[in-house]
Motif scaffolding. Sequence first.
Motif, mmCIF file in Angstrom:
data_model
loop_
_atom_site.group_PDB
_atom_site.id
_atom_site.type_symbol
_atom_site.label_atom_id
_atom_site.label_comp_id
_atom_site.label_asym_id
_atom_site.label_seq_id
_atom_site.Cartn_x
_atom_site.Cartn_y
_atom_site.Cartn_z
ATOM 1 N N ALA A 1 7.700 17.174 17.471
ATOM 2 C CA ALA A 1 7.747 17.732 18.822
ATOM 3 C C ALA A 1 7.851 16.648 19.888
ATOM 4 O O ALA A 1 8.431 16.871 20.954
ATOM 5 C CB ALA A 1 6.507 18.594 19.073
ATOM 6 N N PHE A 2 7.319 15.479 19.619
ATOM 7 C CA PHE A 2 7.278 14.418 20.630
ATOM 8 C C PHE A 2 8.671 14.024 21.103
ATOM 9 O O PHE A 2 8.927 13.946 22.307
ATOM 10 C CB PHE A 2 6.548 13.189 20.070
ATOM 11 N N ASP A 3 9.582 13.758 20.172
ATOM 12 C CA ASP A 3 10.924 13.300 20.552
ATOM 13 C C ASP A 3 12.042 14.045 19.832
ATOM 14 O O ASP A 3 13.213 13.672 19.939
ATOM 15 C CB ASP A 3 11.072 11.806 20.302
ATOM 16 N N GLN A 4 11.702 15.110 19.110
ATOM 17 C CA GLN A 4 12.667 15.930 18.376
ATOM 18 C C GLN A 4 13.387 15.158 17.274
ATOM 19 O O GLN A 4 14.442 15.598 16.794
ATOM 20 C CB GLN A 4 13.692 16.560 19.324
ATOM 21 N N SER A 5 12.832 14.027 16.873
ATOM 22 C CA SER A 5 13.380 13.339 15.702
ATOM 23 C C SER A 5 13.024 14.144 14.458
ATOM 24 O O SER A 5 12.174 15.040 14.501
ATOM 25 C CB SER A 5 12.829 11.919 15.599
ATOM 26 N N MET A 6 13.674 13.838 13.332
ATOM 27 C CA MET A 6 13.513 14.658 12.139
ATOM 28 C C MET A 6 13.276 13.796 10.903
ATOM 29 O O MET A 6 13.799 12.677 10.797
ATOM 30 C CB MET A 6 14.774 15.511 11.905
ATOM 31 N N ALA A 7 12.503 14.335 9.976
ATOM 32 C CA ALA A 7 12.327 13.736 8.655
ATOM 33 C C ALA A 7 13.128 14.567 7.659
ATOM 34 O O ALA A 7 13.002 15.787 7.611
ATOM 35 C CB ALA A 7 10.854 13.715 8.269
ATOM 36 N N LEU A 8 13.977 13.887 6.877
ATOM 37 C CA LEU A 8 14.840 14.555 5.914
ATOM 38 C C LEU A 8 14.629 13.975 4.523
ATOM 39 O O LEU A 8 14.190 12.831 4.372
ATOM 40 C CB LEU A 8 16.321 14.361 6.291
ATOM 41 N N GLU A 9 14.995 14.768 3.522
ATOM 42 C CA GLU A 9 15.052 14.260 2.161
ATOM 43 C C GLU A 9 16.468 14.428 1.646
ATOM 44 O O GLU A 9 17.031 15.520 1.700
ATOM 45 C CB GLU A 9 14.083 15.002 1.240
ATOM 46 N N ILE A 10 17.071 13.323 1.187
ATOM 47 C CA ILE A 10 18.431 13.323 0.657
ATOM 48 C C ILE A 10 18.407 12.681 -0.714
ATOM 49 O O ILE A 10 18.061 11.499 -0.848
ATOM 50 C CB ILE A 10 19.402 12.549 1.571
ATOM 51 N N ASP A 11 18.736 13.441 -1.745
ATOM 52 C CA ASP A 11 18.757 12.914 -3.116
ATOM 53 C C ASP A 11 17.450 12.214 -3.478
ATOM 54 O O ASP A 11 17.443 11.136 -4.072
ATOM 55 C CB ASP A 11 19.926 11.949 -3.299
ATOM 56 N N GLY A 12 16.330 12.815 -3.076
ATOM 57 C CA GLY A 12 15.024 12.270 -3.412
ATOM 58 C C GLY A 12 14.541 11.166 -2.505
ATOM 59 O O GLY A 12 13.418 10.673 -2.663
ATOM 60 N N THR A 13 15.352 10.772 -1.535
ATOM 61 C CA THR A 13 14.974 9.710 -0.600
ATOM 62 C C THR A 13 14.630 10.312 0.754
ATOM 63 O O THR A 13 15.378 11.153 1.272
ATOM 64 C CB THR A 13 16.124 8.696 -0.427
ATOM 65 N N LYS A 14 13.522 9.890 1.337
ATOM 66 C CA LYS A 14 13.101 10.386 2.645
ATOM 67 C C LYS A 14 13.577 9.429 3.735
ATOM 68 O O LYS A 14 13.416 8.213 3.623
ATOM 69 C CB LYS A 14 11.580 10.534 2.693
ATOM 70 N N ILE A 15 14.175 10.003 4.787
ATOM 71 C CA ILE A 15 14.628 9.205 5.921
ATOM 72 C C ILE A 15 14.251 9.919 7.212
ATOM 73 O O ILE A 15 14.009 11.131 7.221
ATOM 74 C CB ILE A 15 16.153 8.973 5.905
ATOM 75 N N ASN A 16 14.198 9.182 8.305
ATOM 76 C CA ASN A 16 14.006 9.747 9.635
ATOM 77 C C ASN A 16 15.281 9.539 10.452
ATOM 78 O O ASN A 16 15.913 8.463 10.349
ATOM 79 C CB ASN A 16 12.832 9.083 10.355
ATOM 80 N N ILE A 17 15.665 10.524 11.224
ATOM 81 C CA ILE A 17 16.812 10.392 12.120
ATOM 82 C C ILE A 17 16.414 10.820 13.523
ATOM 83 O O ILE A 17 15.514 11.641 13.714
ATOM 84 C CB ILE A 17 18.031 11.213 11.644
ATOM 85 N N SER A 18 17.088 10.273 14.516
ATOM 86 C CA SER A 18 16.802 10.608 15.907
ATOM 87 C C SER A 18 17.414 11.954 16.275
ATOM 88 O O SER A 18 18.270 12.492 15.552
ATOM 89 C CB SER A 18 17.369 9.531 16.830
ATOM 90 N N GLU A 19 16.984 12.490 17.409
ATOM 91 C CA GLU A 19 17.561 13.749 17.895
ATOM 92 C C GLU A 19 19.058 13.589 18.143
ATOM 93 O O GLU A 19 19.846 14.486 17.831
ATOM 94 C CB GLU A 19 16.869 14.183 19.183
ATOM 95 N N LYS A 20 19.467 12.428 18.684
ATOM 96 C CA LYS A 20 20.885 12.197 18.969
ATOM 97 C C LYS A 20 21.713 12.261 17.695
ATOM 98 O O LYS A 20 22.796 12.860 17.668
ATOM 99 C CB LYS A 20 21.076 10.844 19.645
ATOM 100 N N VAL A 21 21.233 11.661 16.631
ATOM 101 C CA VAL A 21 21.952 11.709 15.358
ATOM 102 C C VAL A 21 22.011 13.142 14.849
ATOM 103 O O VAL A 21 23.067 13.626 14.421
ATOM 104 C CB VAL A 21 21.280 10.789 14.314
ATOM 105 N N ALA A 22 20.884 13.856 14.903
ATOM 106 C CA ALA A 22 20.832 15.236 14.416
ATOM 107 C C ALA A 22 21.792 16.138 15.177
ATOM 108 O O ALA A 22 22.382 17.063 14.606
ATOM 109 C CB ALA A 22 19.419 15.778 14.523
ATOM 110 N N GLN A 23 21.994 15.881 16.463
ATOM 111 C CA GLN A 23 22.896 16.694 17.272
ATOM 112 C C GLN A 23 24.361 16.448 16.949
ATOM 113 O O GLN A 23 25.217 17.250 17.295
ATOM 114 C CB GLN A 23 22.657 16.420 18.762
#
Length: 243
Positions: free
Chosen positions: A214-236
Amino acid sequence: MAKAPYRVPLCLYITPKLTKFAVMLSDTEENYLKALLRITGEQGDTGEAGTNQLAGRLNVRPATATDMLKKLKEKQLVNYEKYGKISLTDTGRDLAVAIVRKHRLWETFLFEKLGFSWDEVHDIAEQLEHIKSEKLVEQLDKFLGYPQFDPHGDAIPTADGAYVSEVRLTLSEANTGNRYIIVAVRDNSPAFLQYVSQIGIGIHSEVTVLQQYAFDQSMALEIDGTKINISEKVAQNIYCKPL
């Protein structure tokens, strides 16, 4: 807040009915038509553009854009009055769609057959899209197996100008806990494409949304078993659809 993506039902075809054209255009004139199409909307939209908006997209002075618009109006390819909004005529739109078709077919050829990466193909396709031979384009389409989408997930118009579209949303609109497949990117710049490749995201990547902060709308994702964080700008700037 991200602008909601254009949505149409899966596999709905929108057809501007391309025909054979006798209009002779320079490469620069074609670039203007393509830029106007991208601004006003490809798939059945009838939007308008401003002179400054068009000039900014093409990185030219407004006065230069105005001079070109006068030429395109004389060829009945744009609707334009001084200080007014600009729109493509039916013929202008059909020509622009044909240029986009060539561009995306060349991108697909470079990516699939010549081993170029998805961040390299755009600039080369910008040169190849001005080849005039209709027979070459149709043979290229046949050789590639009539692809519907280019390496960036953008729809490739058919020979008669039809688009096939998918129901898609941006990753920023995705729901926590659900799985999605990446289908396209909004930002086609080399810098963005190189970045998402480095973090493991590409067309057809399957991702699970773990959390949206909620703080900055960044996201945590899991891709092929690997966890990554992306910014709101990337997600958009990444389109996906539910699995």
